[in-house]
Every structure is written in structure tokens, then in C-alpha cells.
Write an enzyme that holds these catalytic residues in place. Structure first.
Site, PDB file in Angstrom:
ATOM      1  N   SER A 133     -10.588  33.564  62.241  1.00 28.33           N
ATOM      2  CA  SER A 133     -10.541  32.879  63.533  1.00 28.33           C
ATOM      3  C   SER A 133     -11.328  31.534  63.504  1.00 28.33           C
ATOM      4  O   SER A 133     -12.261  31.619  62.603  1.00 28.33           O
ATOM      5  CB  SER A 133     -10.911  33.595  64.985  1.00 28.33           C
ATOM      6  OG  SER A 133     -11.056  32.686  66.056  1.00 28.33           O
ATOM      7  N   TYR A 193     -17.282  38.544  69.099  1.00 28.99           N
ATOM      8  CA  TYR A 193     -15.992  38.570  68.338  1.00 28.99           C
ATOM      9  C   TYR A 193     -16.048  37.320  67.206  1.00 28.99           C
ATOM     10  O   TYR A 193     -15.797  37.561  66.074  1.00 28.99           O
ATOM     11  CB  TYR A 193     -14.937  37.899  69.520  1.00 28.99           C
ATOM     12  CG  TYR A 193     -13.671  37.285  68.835  1.00 28.99           C
ATOM     13  CD1 TYR A 193     -12.868  38.386  68.773  1.00 28.99           C
ATOM     14  CD2 TYR A 193     -13.096  36.058  68.685  1.00 28.99           C
ATOM     15  CE1 TYR A 193     -11.344  38.037  68.062  1.00 28.99           C
ATOM     16  CE2 TYR A 193     -11.889  35.799  68.094  1.00 28.99           C
ATOM     17  CZ  TYR A 193     -10.900  36.644  67.924  1.00 28.99           C
ATOM     18  OH  TYR A 193      -9.829  36.269  67.503  1.00 28.99           O
TER      19      TYR A 193
HETATM   20  N1  LIG Z   1      -3.775  35.312  69.607  1.00 27.32           N
HETATM   21  C1  LIG Z   1      -4.729  34.195  69.315  1.00 27.32           C
HETATM   22  O1  LIG Z   1      -4.848  33.304  69.727  1.00 27.32           O
HETATM   23  C2  LIG Z   1      -5.707  34.491  67.946  1.00 27.32           C
HETATM   24  C3  LIG Z   1      -6.441  33.429  67.514  1.00 27.32           C
HETATM   25  C4  LIG Z   1      -7.083  33.597  66.274  1.00 27.32           C
HETATM   26  C5  LIG Z   1      -7.101  35.055  65.634  1.00 27.32           C
HETATM   27  N2  LIG Z   1      -6.412  35.957  66.010  1.00 27.32           N
HETATM   28  C6  LIG Z   1      -6.730  37.152  65.277  1.00 27.32           C
HETATM   29  O2  LIG Z   1      -5.271  37.513  65.190  1.00 27.32           O
HETATM   30  C7  LIG Z   1      -5.013  38.846  64.880  1.00 27.32           C
HETATM   31  C8  LIG Z   1      -3.844  39.580  65.689  1.00 27.32           C
HETATM   32  O3  LIG Z   1      -3.894  39.291  67.104  1.00 27.32           O
HETATM   33  P1  LIG Z   1      -2.870  38.933  68.080  1.00 27.32           P
HETATM   34  O4  LIG Z   1      -2.998  37.611  68.817  1.00 27.32           O
HETATM   35  O5  LIG Z   1      -1.422  39.355  67.470  1.00 27.32           O
HETATM   36  O6  LIG Z   1      -3.320  40.120  69.073  1.00 27.32           O
HETATM   37  P2  LIG Z   1      -2.393  41.321  69.827  1.00 27.32           P
HETATM   38  O7  LIG Z   1      -3.237  41.813  70.936  1.00 27.32           O
HETATM   39  O8  LIG Z   1      -1.038  41.141  70.097  1.00 27.32           O
HETATM   40  O9  LIG Z   1      -2.187  42.370  68.631  1.00 27.32           O
HETATM   41  C9  LIG Z   1      -3.258  43.177  68.082  1.00 27.32           C
HETATM   42  C10 LIG Z   1      -2.731  44.319  67.767  1.00 27.32           C
HETATM   43  O10 LIG Z   1      -3.849  45.277  67.069  1.00 27.32           O
HETATM   44  C11 LIG Z   1      -3.675  46.565  67.530  1.00 27.32           C
HETATM   45  N3  LIG Z   1      -5.136  47.198  67.455  1.00 27.32           N
HETATM   46  C12 LIG Z   1      -6.195  47.058  68.240  1.00 27.32           C
HETATM   47  N4  LIG Z   1      -7.096  47.879  67.853  1.00 27.32           N
HETATM   48  C13 LIG Z   1      -6.753  48.516  66.726  1.00 27.32           C
HETATM   49  C14 LIG Z   1      -7.141  49.643  66.193  1.00 27.32           C
HETATM   50  N5  LIG Z   1      -8.529  50.037  66.230  1.00 27.32           N
HETATM   51  N6  LIG Z   1      -6.613  50.110  64.934  1.00 27.32           N
HETATM   52  C15 LIG Z   1      -5.355  49.467  64.840  1.00 27.32           C
HETATM   53  N7  LIG Z   1      -4.991  48.670  65.475  1.00 27.32           N
HETATM   54  C16 LIG Z   1      -5.276  48.075  66.394  1.00 27.32           C
HETATM   55  C17 LIG Z   1      -3.316  46.423  68.840  1.00 27.32           C
HETATM   56  O11 LIG Z   1      -2.761  47.635  69.506  1.00 27.32           O
HETATM   57  C18 LIG Z   1      -2.398  45.269  68.990  1.00 27.32           C
HETATM   58  O12 LIG Z   1      -0.805  45.639  68.541  1.00 27.32           O
HETATM   59  C19 LIG Z   1      -6.588  39.235  65.403  1.00 27.32           C
HETATM   60  O13 LIG Z   1      -7.257  39.900  64.512  1.00 27.32           O
HETATM   61  C20 LIG Z   1      -7.016  38.226  66.224  1.00 27.32           C
HETATM   62  O14 LIG Z   1      -8.491  38.248  66.290  1.00 27.32           O
HETATM   63  C21 LIG Z   1      -5.439  35.657  67.251  1.00 27.32           C
END
Ligand SMILES: NC(=O)c1ccc[n+]([C@@H]2O[C@H](COP(=O)([O-])OP(=O)(O)OC[C@H]3O[C@@H](n4cnc5c(N)ncnc54)[C@H](O)[C@@H]3O)[C@@H](O)[C@H]2O)c1
Length: 262
Positions: free
Chosen positions: A144, A159
Site C-alpha cells: 500500500s 495498517y
Molecule cells: N482498496 C484499496 O483502496 C486498497 C489500497 C491499497 C491496498 N489495498 C490492499 O489490497 C488488498 C485487497 O483489499 P481490497 O481493497 O480488495 O479489500 P476487500 O475488503 O474487498 O477484500 C479483502 C478480502 O480479504 C478477505 N480477508 C480478510 N481477512 C482475511 C483472513 N484472515 N483470511 C483470509 N481472507 C481474509 C476478506 O474476506 C475480503 O474478501 C488488501 O491487502 C488491502 O490492504 C487496498
């Protein structure tokens, strides 16, 4: 066995929604065998079902990435069904935290165990399979911008610490496994339109924040999960054969922009 060699199997964590789900579907469209892992087994299975409807072999598995036994078993189940893994997208994460001076240790530990230990465990079992089978595979981890700079929204310490840890872990693994031909890279998504983006925002604030983000992001819009999936797919393909240890920023230009307007 020949099928295992010809078709690459890709394990994706957090595949039940957002960026993980978009990447799973993109893998299915390009002909990979997809193993969708999520703590929410129903959403993992829905993703796998959609991949199958796109013509791909796919498996959905309930897996909490905090739990080593669950991760070990899920990777073993994947190998049994589709052969040793060629690509791992270690992506599952949560956005939790708060001001450090009042953050309960339990919440700090939980954020670390999902976002950082979970990535470690998935890399551990993915690398084991690649090494054992002599596969020159690709590992991608979700980092991130928060791991590289401090965001001004506040309360992001836990985070951000996990994401900075992922960036460091990726650099070390890239160097450690380069001699085996295994590449390890980080994807650095900017604000991306998934459930996570709005988790800590009250519903009345969402539209105001969305408009502000669209104004402030140099490319003029919040990212979509597909934008990030395309970058991940590139890192998971031979098109990026000479790329390892990188932090691929996919953020519409935010990190490139100075924060002070003059
Ligand atoms: N969306 C953003 O703006 C953004 C920005 C930077 C980084 N990210 C990173 O991208 C990645 C995906 O995030 P996203 O935006 O798709 O979010 P999201 O919430 O849509 O997806 C996250 C998924 O992880 C699963 N999850 C949570 N805890 C878990 C566990 N203990 N074991 C297995 N699965 C688990 C959830 O059920 C969910 O399906 C994350 O690591 C997040 O930090 C997202």
C-alpha cells in the site's frame, strides 16, 4: 501431469471480493487454473464459480490466513487438485487501527496477524511448492502507499506498519529466491473502489470523499479493482520476466504528487 505443466495454477487470497476477486477473474480469462482463498468461504466459492463459468478450472477454499494449519492445508488441497502452484497473489488484508496511544494490543496484533503474518504464511507454502517442483514462479503481495508514506487521514499506524513490513519482506524474498528464478514483487494499489475503501467511512461521508478523491488523484478518478488486477496479472506473467523486488505503484499518480499545492 502434462496438464499441470501446461496450465498454470494461481492461488489468490482475499479472493472473495475486491482486488482479489478481480484478479481471480482476470486469471481465469487468460486460461489459468484459479484457487480462490478467503476467510469467507461462500465468497471464495462464488469467485471460483464465476471463474468456472468463464471456462477455467477453479477451486474455492475457506482459509483464514492467520492460521498456519489452514494455509498449509489449503495449499496442499490446491496442489492435489491442480499441481504445484505457479503463482501466488498474497492479497488478503484488513484496514483496522486507530490512534496509537489508545489502540488496544489485541487490535494491533490482529491487524499484524492478517496483513503481515498472513502474507508470510502464504509466501512460505507457495515458495515451498515452487522450490520442490523446480517452478520458476511469481509471487505478488498486496502492499500500500501507506507503507511508503504517511497518509493524512490519521489512525493508520497499525495498517501502515504492516504494509511497510510487506514492502520490506518482498525486497528480501526477491533477493533470496532470485537464484531459483522465482520472482517476488509488491503491488501498491492506490485508493481502489472496494468494500475496504469505505469500511471506516460513514455512509453520508462517502459521496463527499469520493468527489474529493476524484479531484485530488492526478488521473482524475478512484481506481477500479480491474485496474489493479491488470497490473497484478502482468506481474504474474512472463511479460514481467525481468522484474523482481519491485513495488509496482498503481495509484493514478498520487504518490508522484507533492502534497503541498502552490
Ligand atoms: N482498496 C484499496 O483502496 C486498497 C489500497 C491499497 C491496498 N489495498 C490492499 O489490497 C488488498 C485487497 O483489499 P481490497 O481493497 O480488495 O479489500 P476487500 O475488503 O474487498 O477484500 C479483502 C478480502 O480479504 C478477505 N480477508 C480478510 N481477512 C482475511 C483472513 N484472515 N483470511 C483470509 N481472507 C481474509 C476478506 O474476506 C475480503 O474478501 C488488501 O491487502 C488491502 O490492504 C487496498
Amino acid at each position: 501431469m502434462l496438464e499441470f505443466v501446461l496450465m498454470r495454477s494461481i492461488i489468490i487470497t482475499g479472493a472473495g471480493s475486491g482486488i482479489g476477486r478481480a484478479t481471480a477473474l482476470a486469471c481465469a480469462k487468460r486460461g489459468d487454473q484459479v484457487v480462490a482463498l478467503d476467510i469467507n468461504g461462500a465468497t471464495a466459492e462464488t469467485t471460483a464459480h464465476t471463474c468456472r463459468s468463464l471456462g477455467a478450472n477453479a477451486l474455492g477454499i475457506t482459509c483464514d490466513v492467520r492460521d498456519e494449519v489452514q494455509v498449509r492445508d489449503a495449499f496442499a488441497q490446491s496442489a492435489e487438485k491442480f499441481g504445484p502452484v505457479w503463482g501466488v497473489f498474497a492479497n488478503a488484508g484488513i484496514d483496522d487501527g486507530g490512534a496509537i496511544h489508545e489502540l488496544p494490543l489485541e487490535r494491533w496484533n490482529n491487524t499484524l496477524s492478517i496483513n503481515l503474518t498472513g502474507i508470510f504464511l502464504c509466501c512460505k507454502y507457495g515458495l515451498q511448492q515452487m522450490i520442490e517442483a523446480g517452478i520458476r514462479g511469481s509471487v505478488v503481495c498486496s502492499a500500500s502507499p501507506c507503507g511508503l508514506v504517511a497518509l493524512p487521514v490519521g489512525g493508520m499506524g497499525a495498517y501502515s506498519a504492516t504494509k511497510g513490513g510487506i514492502s520490506a519482506l518482498v525486497r528480501c524474498m526477491a533477493v533470496d529466491y532470485a537464484s531459483r528464478g522465482i520472482r517476488v514483487n509488491a503491488i501498491v494499489p492506490g485508493a481502489t473502489e472496494t468494500g475496504m475503501l469505505w469500511n471506516n467511512v460513514t455512509p453520508p461521508e462517502i459521496e463527499r470523499m469520493r468527489a474529493q478523491l476524484n479531484r485530488e488523484i492526478p488521473l482524475g478518478r478512484i481506481g477500479q479493482p480491474d485496474d489493479v488486477a491488470k497490473a497484478v496479472i502482468w506481474l504474474l506473467s512472463d511479460e514481467s520476466a525481468y522484474v523482481t523486488g519491485s513495488q509496482l505503484v498503481c495509484d493514478g499518480g498520487v504518490l508522484a504528487k507533492a502534497s503541498i499545492s502552490i
